[in-house]
Motif scaffolding. Structure first.
Motif, short mmCIF file in Angstrom:
data_model
loop_
_atom_site.label_atom_id
_atom_site.label_comp_id
_atom_site.label_asym_id
_atom_site.label_seq_id
_atom_site.Cartn_x
_atom_site.Cartn_y
_atom_site.Cartn_z
N THR A 114 35.84 47.62 46.24
CA THR A 114 35.69 46.50 45.32
C THR A 114 36.93 45.63 45.43
N PHE A 115 36.72 44.34 45.62
CA PHE A 115 37.80 43.36 45.69
C PHE A 115 37.66 42.39 44.54
N VAL A 116 38.78 41.89 44.06
CA VAL A 116 38.80 40.88 43.01
C VAL A 116 39.48 39.64 43.57
N ALA A 117 38.88 38.48 43.31
CA ALA A 117 39.45 37.20 43.73
C ALA A 117 40.46 36.74 42.68
N LEU A 118 41.57 36.17 43.16
CA LEU A 118 42.62 35.70 42.26
C LEU A 118 42.76 34.18 42.35
N GLY A 119 43.01 33.58 41.20
CA GLY A 119 43.28 32.15 41.14
C GLY A 119 44.76 31.89 41.39
N GLU A 120 45.16 30.64 41.29
CA GLU A 120 46.57 30.28 41.51
C GLU A 120 47.50 30.96 40.52
N ASP A 121 46.97 31.33 39.34
CA ASP A 121 47.77 32.03 38.32
C ASP A 121 47.82 33.54 38.56
N LYS A 122 47.24 33.99 39.69
CA LYS A 122 47.20 35.42 40.06
C LYS A 122 46.35 36.25 39.10
N ARG A 123 45.43 35.61 38.41
CA ARG A 123 44.49 36.26 37.50
C ARG A 123 43.10 36.20 38.14
N PRO A 124 42.20 37.13 37.78
CA PRO A 124 40.84 37.09 38.33
C PRO A 124 40.18 35.73 38.08
N THR A 125 39.47 35.27 39.11
CA THR A 125 38.83 33.94 39.04
C THR A 125 37.40 34.03 39.56
N PRO A 126 36.50 33.20 39.07
CA PRO A 126 35.09 33.26 39.51
C PRO A 126 34.93 33.03 41.01
N ILE A 127 33.90 33.68 41.54
CA ILE A 127 33.58 33.57 42.97
C ILE A 127 32.14 33.12 43.14
N PRO A 128 31.81 32.61 44.35
CA PRO A 128 30.41 32.27 44.62
C PRO A 128 29.54 33.53 44.57
N GLN A 129 28.33 33.37 44.12
CA GLN A 129 27.40 34.50 44.07
C GLN A 129 26.80 34.73 45.46
N LEU A 130 26.47 35.98 45.73
CA LEU A 130 25.88 36.36 47.01
C LEU A 130 24.38 36.08 46.98
N LYS A 131 23.90 35.50 48.06
CA LYS A 131 22.46 35.27 48.20
C LYS A 131 21.98 36.12 49.38
#
Length: 168
Positions: A114-131
């Motif tokens: 499991t990977f988490v995407a980080l925003g510029e603030d180094k906090r979790p940020t929304p990602i595109p959904q998988l199709k």
């Protein structure tokens, strides 16, 4: 924020590397940690390709070794996104070796991370959904959703145990 969708093929990666003496023990068998590092690297590439953001490993759900890898084998690591959440995604990884002299390919390991995407603030940020598109993508997505439910139930149980030993 409404995120675009991305397909599995958009983030799939294959990384290959020859196994050398420094990757192995004195018997010529590649260290599990070497294989694990390559798994994490390939999964990380798939995650970043999908999210188009910095991504970090949050957990390794499963890591199964099936066969050994040896010095001189080509290690082939294939990774792709199986499922996405709001800020996280499950990456499936398959590791094979190729004996370059005989051409024999052997499945040596599989893992789910499991990977988490980080925003510029180094906090979790929304990602595109998988199709998911292909039948294989759809199958892997359904299996990933089931694993996610198990992970969440396990985390809930662990938290309950920490606050009330009677619930363990």
């Amino acid at each position: 924020m409404n995120q675009p969708h991305r397909c599995t093929k958009d983030s799939t990666v294959t990384i290959s590397r020859i196994m050398l003496p420094q990757d192995a023990n004195p018997a010529g068998i590649v260290h599990g940690g070497v294989v694990m590092k390559e798994i994490d690297n390939a999964a990380g590439v798939a995650a970043v390709r999908h999210a188009k953001k910095i991504c970090v490993t949050a957990s390794i759900d499963r890591m199964d070794f099936h066969n050994p890898a040896f010095i001189g084998n080509l290690l082939i690591v294939k990774a792709s996104v199986n499922m996405t959440g709001t800020t996280s995604m499950e990456i499936g990884v398959r590791v094979e070796t190729e004996d370059l002299l005989s051409g024999v390919i052997t499945h040596i390991a599989s893992a789910y991370l499991t990977f988490v995407a980080l925003g510029e603030d180094k906090r979790p940020t929304p990602i595109p959904q998988l199709k998911p598109e292909s039948d294989e993508d759809i199958r892997r997505h359904k299996e990933a959703l089931a694993r996610r439910e198990l992970r969440l139930a396990e985390k809930k149980k662990e938290k309950e145990c920490q606050t009330d030993a009677a619930k363990c």
